[in-house]
Write a protein that holds these residues in place. Structure first.
Motif, PDB file in Angstrom:
ATOM      1  N   THR A  53       0.828  -1.215   0.000  1.00 51.42           N
ATOM      2  CA  THR A  53       0.000   0.000   0.000  1.00 51.42           C
ATOM      3  C   THR A  53       0.860   1.261   0.000  1.00 51.42           C
ATOM      4  OG1 THR A  53      -1.706  -1.232   1.173  1.00 51.42           O
ATOM      5  CG2 THR A  53      -1.853   1.181   1.264  1.00 51.42           C
ATOM      6  N   VAL A  54       1.895   1.275   0.851  1.00 56.26           N
ATOM      7  CA  VAL A  54       2.779   2.449   0.913  1.00 56.26           C
ATOM      8  C   VAL A  54       3.492   2.622  -0.438  1.00 56.26           C
ATOM      9  CG1 VAL A  54       4.892   3.349   1.995  1.00 56.26           C
ATOM     10  CG2 VAL A  54       3.061   2.397   3.422  1.00 56.26           C
ATOM     11  N   SER A  55       3.987   1.516  -0.993  1.00 57.05           N
ATOM     12  CA  SER A  55       4.671   1.601  -2.299  1.00 57.05           C
ATOM     13  C   SER A  55       3.721   2.132  -3.369  1.00 57.05           C
ATOM     14  CB  SER A  55       5.171   0.221  -2.732  1.00 57.05           C
ATOM     15  OG  SER A  55       6.219  -0.215  -1.904  1.00 57.05           O
ATOM     16  N   ALA A  56       2.481   1.642  -3.382  1.00 53.69           N
ATOM     17  CA  ALA A  56       1.523   2.075  -4.403  1.00 53.69           C
ATOM     18  C   ALA A  56       1.300   3.588  -4.306  1.00 53.69           C
ATOM     19  CB  ALA A  56       0.198   1.330  -4.233  1.00 53.69           C
ATOM     20  N   ILE A  57       1.123   4.085  -3.094  1.00 52.97           N
ATOM     21  CA  ILE A  57       0.879   5.531  -2.912  1.00 52.97           C
ATOM     22  C   ILE A  57       2.111   6.337  -3.334  1.00 52.97           C
ATOM     23  CG2 ILE A  57       0.513   7.318  -1.159  1.00 52.97           C
ATOM     24  CD1 ILE A  57      -1.306   5.220   0.298  1.00 52.97           C
ATOM     25  N   LEU A  60       5.119   9.802  -7.135  1.00 52.85           N
ATOM     26  CA  LEU A  60       6.293  10.074  -7.970  1.00 52.85           C
ATOM     27  C   LEU A  60       5.894  10.222  -9.444  1.00 52.85           C
ATOM     28  CD1 LEU A  60       8.878   7.694  -6.238  1.00 52.85           C
ATOM     29  CD2 LEU A  60       8.877  10.204  -6.200  1.00 52.85           C
ATOM     30  N   GLU A  61       4.969   9.358  -9.898  1.00 51.88           N
ATOM     31  CA  GLU A  61       4.474   9.480 -11.289  1.00 51.88           C
ATOM     32  C   GLU A  61       3.884  10.876 -11.495  1.00 51.88           C
ATOM     33  OE1 GLU A  61       4.355   7.584 -14.057  1.00 51.88           O
ATOM     34  OE2 GLU A  61       4.962   5.598 -13.368  1.00 51.88           O
ATOM     35  N   SER A  62       3.111  11.360 -10.510  1.00 54.11           N
ATOM     36  CA  SER A  62       2.472  12.681 -10.632  1.00 54.11           C
ATOM     37  C   SER A  62       3.529  13.790 -10.690  1.00 54.11           C
ATOM     38  CB  SER A  62       1.493  12.918  -9.476  1.00 54.11           C
ATOM     39  OG  SER A  62       2.208  13.274  -8.300  1.00 54.11           O
ATOM     40  N   GLN A  63       4.737  13.492 -10.208  1.00 54.34           N
ATOM     41  CA  GLN A  63       5.825  14.472 -10.224  1.00 54.34           C
ATOM     42  C   GLN A  63       6.761  14.246 -11.420  1.00 54.34           C
ATOM     43  OE1 GLN A  63       5.741  17.014  -7.769  1.00 54.34           O
ATOM     44  NE2 GLN A  63       3.772  15.988  -7.646  1.00 54.34           N
ATOM     45  N   GLY A  64       6.367  13.349 -12.328  1.00 56.10           N
ATOM     46  CA  GLY A  64       7.124  13.158 -13.570  1.00 56.10           C
ATOM     47  C   GLY A  64       8.179  12.069 -13.535  1.00 56.10           C
ATOM     48  N   TYR A 124       4.832   1.047 -11.644  1.00 56.75           N
ATOM     49  CA  TYR A 124       3.517   0.843 -11.010  1.00 56.75           C
ATOM     50  C   TYR A 124       2.365   0.933 -12.015  1.00 56.75           C
ATOM     51  CZ  TYR A 124      -0.554   1.590  -8.091  1.00 56.75           C
ATOM     52  OH  TYR A 124      -1.800   1.469  -7.522  1.00 56.75           O
ATOM     53  N   LEU A 125       1.436  -0.021 -11.921  1.00 63.22           N
ATOM     54  CA  LEU A 125       0.227   0.043 -12.742  1.00 63.22           C
ATOM     55  C   LEU A 125      -1.025   0.121 -11.869  1.00 63.22           C
ATOM     56  CD1 LEU A 125       1.089  -2.604 -15.497  1.00 63.22           C
ATOM     57  CD2 LEU A 125       0.921  -0.128 -15.809  1.00 63.22           C
ATOM     58  N   GLU A 126      -1.184  -0.822 -10.927  1.00 58.35           N
ATOM     59  CA  GLU A 126      -2.427  -0.891 -10.164  1.00 58.35           C
ATOM     60  C   GLU A 126      -2.257  -1.777  -8.942  1.00 58.35           C
ATOM     61  OE1 GLU A 126      -5.462  -2.689 -12.580  1.00 58.35           O
ATOM     62  OE2 GLU A 126      -6.958  -2.589 -10.969  1.00 58.35           O
ATOM     63  N   GLN A 127      -2.850  -1.371  -7.827  1.00 59.52           N
ATOM     64  CA  GLN A 127      -2.872  -2.255  -6.651  1.00 59.52           C
ATOM     65  C   GLN A 127      -4.154  -3.092  -6.751  1.00 59.52           C
ATOM     66  OE1 GLN A 127      -2.604  -0.343  -2.799  1.00 59.52           O
ATOM     67  NE2 GLN A 127      -2.423  -2.302  -1.721  1.00 59.52           N
ATOM     68  N   THR A 128      -4.005  -4.403  -6.844  1.00 56.82           N
ATOM     69  CA  THR A 128      -5.161  -5.272  -7.093  1.00 56.82           C
ATOM     70  C   THR A 128      -5.646  -5.976  -5.829  1.00 56.82           C
ATOM     71  OG1 THR A 128      -3.511  -6.879  -7.814  1.00 56.82           O
ATOM     72  CG2 THR A 128      -4.740  -5.736  -9.541  1.00 56.82           C
ATOM     73  N   ILE A 183      14.010  11.819  -7.038  1.00 58.43           N
ATOM     74  CA  ILE A 183      13.089  11.009  -6.224  1.00 58.43           C
ATOM     75  C   ILE A 183      13.245  11.386  -4.748  1.00 58.43           C
ATOM     76  CG2 ILE A 183      12.664   8.631  -5.395  1.00 58.43           C
ATOM     77  CD1 ILE A 183      13.447   7.765  -8.358  1.00 58.43           C
ATOM     78  N   ASN A 184      14.492  11.601  -4.329  1.00 56.83           N
ATOM     79  CA  ASN A 184      14.741  11.994  -2.935  1.00 56.83           C
ATOM     80  C   ASN A 184      14.002  13.293  -2.601  1.00 56.83           C
ATOM     81  OD1 ASN A 184      16.058  11.948  -0.344  1.00 56.83           O
ATOM     82  ND2 ASN A 184      17.465  13.499  -1.112  1.00 56.83           N
ATOM     83  N   GLN A 185      14.090  14.277  -3.503  1.00 59.46           N
ATOM     84  CA  GLN A 185      13.414  15.563  -3.235  1.00 59.46           C
ATOM     85  C   GLN A 185      11.911  15.365  -3.109  1.00 59.46           C
ATOM     86  OE1 GLN A 185      14.553  18.464  -6.181  1.00 59.46           O
ATOM     87  NE2 GLN A 185      16.393  18.996  -5.035  1.00 59.46           N
ATOM     88  N   HIS A 186      11.336  14.583  -4.018  1.00 61.28           N
ATOM     89  CA  HIS A 186       9.881  14.369  -3.990  1.00 61.28           C
ATOM     90  C   HIS A 186       9.465  13.567  -2.758  1.00 61.28           C
ATOM     91  CE1 HIS A 186       9.556  16.226  -7.848  1.00 61.28           C
ATOM     92  NE2 HIS A 186      10.227  15.279  -8.465  1.00 61.28           N
TER      93      HIS A 186
END
Ligand code: TMP
Length: 242
Positions: free
Chosen positions: A52-56, A61-65, A70-74, A158-161
């Protein structure tokens, strides 16, 4: 899931082939290991927390470019990811001295580093994941010099985000380990997981040096209350998403 072909079983995760080409299913286990699996145990609920933490965090990170697998938590402990060829390097970023950095350099635990430190370790259990020098990295030629530069730039970004995200959760990001892979087009993308197993996370509201630890160091150092610490990370990350 049992009918899916198992591609790889690691210490904390199992990777299966899915029905879709180019998509793998990752199952997060409750099994915990430390010191290259010399210490073994179970942390109840760890698989669900780490997934769950990884998915979030991957979505943040994707939203920050930042491109991730990651695709989907099933399911609480299952995630669909893009198929990648993992680069056998563990990329560690450190903001505060802890762990092997304090052990191997004598820097005092908790020393704030003047700038983030990026380190490359060889991902090879049989060799004990040794720290690589620049010359050894170039000798092994696992990646080209250009790819090495991309990995370093991505790790710092990634560290900054992540620092920004965790600050909002009142968690201090001390250090963490990343793994990257090549996707089907040959692009470098972030893979593996980002969780209390792979990060040092300190509760910013707590000054006691042991009570503040919310990550796998509780298991490594036999500090107790491991499950509670993992659940605290999950609830802070889930509740304070930005
Ligand atoms: P270290 O201080 O033991 O070198 O660890 C640095 C960071 O990397 C810390 O956040 C824990 C993480 N880590 C892993 O995710 N896997 C590993 O096998 C090791 C040794 C560290």
């Amino acid at each position: 899931m049992s009918q899916l072909e198992k591609l790889y079983e690691g210490k904390a995760k199992i990777v299966y082939r899915s029905q879709e080409p180019d998509v793998f299913l990752t199952y997060f286990k409750d099994d915990a290991t430390a010191f290259n699996a010399q210490k073994k145990g179970t942390i109840t609920g760890k698989g669900e927390v780490n997934c769950t933490v990884s998915a979030i965090l991957f979505q943040w990170l994707e939203s920050q470019g930042i491109p991730t697998h990651y695709l989907e938590q099933t399911a609480p402990n299952e995630m669909l990811v893009k198929a990648v060829k993992i680069i056998p390097l563990e990329v560690v970023v450190r903001n505060i001295a802890a762990g092997s950095l304090t052990r191997e350099t004598g820097l005092e635990l908790g020393t704030i580093l003047p700038q983030p430190l990026v380190e490359f370790y060889l991902k090879n259990d049989a060799l004990g994941d040794p720290l690589l020098t620049r010359d050894r990295l170039s000798l092994l030629a696992i990646v080209t010099p250009e790819q090495l530069e991309i990995l370093e730039k991505m790790a710092l970004s990634i560290n900054q985000h992540l620092q920004k995200f965790f600050l909002n959760c009142e968690i201090t990001l001390v250090d963490f380990k990343l793994e990257f892979g090549f996707d089907s087009k040959g692009n470098i993308i972030l893979a593996d997981e980002i969780s209390p197993d792979t990060c040092r996370l300190w509760d910013a509201t707590e000054s006691d040096p042991q009570a503040r630890i919310l990550d796998k160091d509780r298991f490594r150092q036999d500090l107790g209350a491991i499950e509670a610490a993992y659940q605290k990370v999950r609830s802070r990350v889930t509740d304070k998403q930005i």
